[in-house]
Design an enzyme around this catalytic site. Structure first.
Site, PDB file in Angstrom:
ATOM      1  N   HIS A 262     -18.427   6.178   4.924  1.00 44.58           N
ATOM      2  CA  HIS A 262     -17.425   6.753   3.603  1.00 44.58           C
ATOM      3  C   HIS A 262     -18.111   7.544   2.578  1.00 44.58           C
ATOM      4  O   HIS A 262     -17.949   6.857   1.464  1.00 44.58           O
ATOM      5  CB  HIS A 262     -16.831   5.385   3.199  1.00 44.58           C
ATOM      6  CG  HIS A 262     -15.407   5.703   2.602  1.00 44.58           C
ATOM      7  ND1 HIS A 262     -14.173   4.693   2.546  1.00 44.58           N
ATOM      8  CD2 HIS A 262     -14.836   6.528   2.015  1.00 44.58           C
ATOM      9  CE1 HIS A 262     -13.316   5.363   1.969  1.00 44.58           C
ATOM     10  NE2 HIS A 262     -13.684   6.642   1.412  1.00 44.58           N
TER      11      HIS A 262
ATOM     12  N   GLU B  94     -13.512  -1.885   6.705  1.00 43.89           N
ATOM     13  CA  GLU B  94     -14.566  -1.578   5.820  1.00 43.89           C
ATOM     14  C   GLU B  94     -14.733  -2.627   4.791  1.00 43.89           C
ATOM     15  O   GLU B  94     -13.776  -3.269   4.563  1.00 43.89           O
ATOM     16  CB  GLU B  94     -14.514  -0.329   5.038  1.00 43.89           C
ATOM     17  CG  GLU B  94     -14.274   1.018   5.725  1.00 43.89           C
ATOM     18  CD  GLU B  94     -14.167   2.263   4.970  1.00 43.89           C
ATOM     19  OE1 GLU B  94     -14.601   2.071   3.961  1.00 43.89           O
ATOM     20  OE2 GLU B  94     -13.597   3.094   5.418  1.00 43.89           O
TER      21      GLU B  94
ATOM     22  N   ARG C 165      -8.714   7.804   6.204  1.00 46.75           N
ATOM     23  CA  ARG C 165      -8.618   6.420   5.710  1.00 46.75           C
ATOM     24  C   ARG C 165      -8.795   5.615   7.158  1.00 46.75           C
ATOM     25  O   ARG C 165      -8.259   6.155   8.100  1.00 46.75           O
ATOM     26  CB  ARG C 165      -7.395   6.049   5.234  1.00 46.75           C
ATOM     27  CG  ARG C 165      -7.263   5.985   3.604  1.00 46.75           C
ATOM     28  CD  ARG C 165      -8.106   4.975   3.013  1.00 46.75           C
ATOM     29  NE  ARG C 165      -8.582   5.041   1.752  1.00 46.75           N
ATOM     30  CZ  ARG C 165      -9.352   5.720   1.085  1.00 46.75           C
ATOM     31  NH1 ARG C 165     -10.043   6.782   1.893  1.00 46.75           N
ATOM     32  NH2 ARG C 165      -9.313   5.945  -0.307  1.00 46.75           N
TER      33      ARG C 165
HETATM   34  O1  LIG Z   1     -10.141   8.242  -1.540  1.00 42.62           O
HETATM   35  C1  LIG Z   1     -11.286   8.730  -1.921  1.00 42.62           C
HETATM   36  O2  LIG Z   1     -11.362   9.408  -2.871  1.00 42.62           O
HETATM   37  C2  LIG Z   1     -12.499   8.876  -0.844  1.00 42.62           C
HETATM   38  O3  LIG Z   1     -12.166   7.967   0.180  1.00 42.62           O
HETATM   39  C3  LIG Z   1     -13.724   8.274  -1.586  1.00 42.62           C
HETATM   40  O4  LIG Z   1     -13.841   6.960  -1.767  1.00 42.62           O
HETATM   41  P1  LIG Z   1     -14.896   6.435  -2.454  1.00 42.62           P
HETATM   42  O5  LIG Z   1     -14.660   6.733  -3.879  1.00 42.62           O
HETATM   43  O6  LIG Z   1     -15.060   4.860  -2.649  1.00 42.62           O
HETATM   44  O7  LIG Z   1     -16.198   7.031  -2.047  1.00 42.62           O
END
Ligand SMILES: O=C(O)[C@H](O)COP(=O)(O)O
Length: 322
Positions: free
Chosen positions: A295, A277, A248
């Site tokens: 991400h 973000e 994160r």
């Molecule tokens: O916490 C999560 O599952 C990951 O960081 C993925 O995030 P996302 O579904 O926004 O790609």
């Protein structure tokens, strides 16, 4: 049957399973500031999100018909989970479905930052033989992974999955966890067999920082927003350490990270997640010591299919099927 808004999308498999069970699913993405209005006007009873859509107290209060909030993925920091549960809303994530994909992305970044592939990709093709020689020299100081020590901060599903790949590559693993325990890590070679490796976790993060050539974080965003790696942690690391954050934004202090790169303490970094973000700061994106991805840890065809099906299972088991 539930009327579901999958605001950050859902895999075709998950949508199909839900529709087969009689639920209706919209995958239209509604802008955050229109979300309350649309949920109420369209009578949505279930909201499925990934990390992009934020579900805070004001939305929960303003949408009294919501019965379910699903997080397709792991991190729930974009949802006021306890608040929603206290209002009787079922809130669920899909904790296991994406571990392998995140671990594979981290391995990709480890291979990349050990040889500065991210930067070399950007600068090739060289403009003539001279440039080629300059680049060959510039990128000719890589290091191997085999035999190196990988410090893993957070030893849940993703940390353990990463350990299986890293051990398979001949790395040594130091796993930092809240408790000391012995964790059995399966190493499977398809068609050949499976062995179990024992990893003893430690609570001594300082010792791990001092011993690791590579460090990867696998912890949620801290409740108080504080960084897990800040200036004092960088001071304890080996010179030339390489770091990956696919956990994160905010678990690494970005100012302290840039300072540690500048001083030479940190050789290369890979960031899949950012404090700000979807608008990460430019000086992270343009630094040639930093490999960046937007991400995408869980963003594989396989993980998203598993996530969609798991969400469908959760909804069907809580709200039934036709
Ligand atoms: O916490 C999560 O599952 C990951 O960081 C993925 O995030 P996302 O579904 O926004 O790609």
């Amino acid at each position: 049957m539930m009327k579901i808004l999958a605001n950050d999308g859902i895999s075709a498999e998950g949508k199909e399973a839900l529709e087969k069970a009689g639920h209706t699913v919209s995958t239209e993405t509604i802008e955050q500031d229109k979300l309350i209005e649309v949920i109420n006007n369209e009578n949505y009873e279930a909201l499925i999100v990934r990390s992009a859509t934020v579900v805070r107290e004001n939305l929960i209060d303003a949408c009294p018909n919501l019965k379910f909030i699903g997080r397709g993925g792991v991190g729930m920091d974009n949802i006021d989970v306890e608040y929603a549960r206290n209002k009787g809303i079922i809130v669920s994530n899909t904790p296991a479905a994406s571990s392998q994909s995140v671990a594979e992305l981290v391995m990709g970044h480890l291979f990349s930052i050990s040889r500065s592939l991210h930067d070399s990709f950007k600068n090739m093709p060289a403009n003539g033989a001279n440039d080629f020689k300059v680049l060959k020299k510039k990128y000719g100081k890589g290091v191997e992974l085999r035999g190196k020590t990988l410090g893993i901060i957070g030893f849940g599903r993703i940390g353990q999955s990463l350990a299986s790949y890293a051990l398979g590559c001949g790395m040594k693993v130091i796993a930092v966890s809240r408790e000391e325990e012995s964790v059995s890590i399966p190493l499977t070679i398809e068609g050949v067999g499976r062995i179990e490796a024992e990893v003893k976790t430690t609570t001594d993060i300082s010792a791990m920082l001092a011993a690791s050539d590579f460090i990867s974080l696998h912890v949620p965003k801290q409740k108080d927003g504080s960084a897990v790696l800040g200036a004092s942690e960088f001071d304890k690391m080996k010179d030339g350490v390489r770091i990956v954050n696919a956990a994160r934004g905010g678990v690494i202090d970005e100012d302290a990270l840039l300072a540690a790169i500048e001083s030479g303490k940190v050789a290369n970094v890979a960031l899949d997640v950012f404090e700000n973000e979807p608008n990460p700061r430019q000086d992270l994106l343009t630094n040639d010591k930093i490999a960046t991805t937007p991400h995408i840890g869980a963003a594989t065809v396989e993980a998203q299919a598993r996530i969609g099906l798991e969400l469908a299972d959760i909804i069907v088991s809580n709200f039934g099927s036709k």
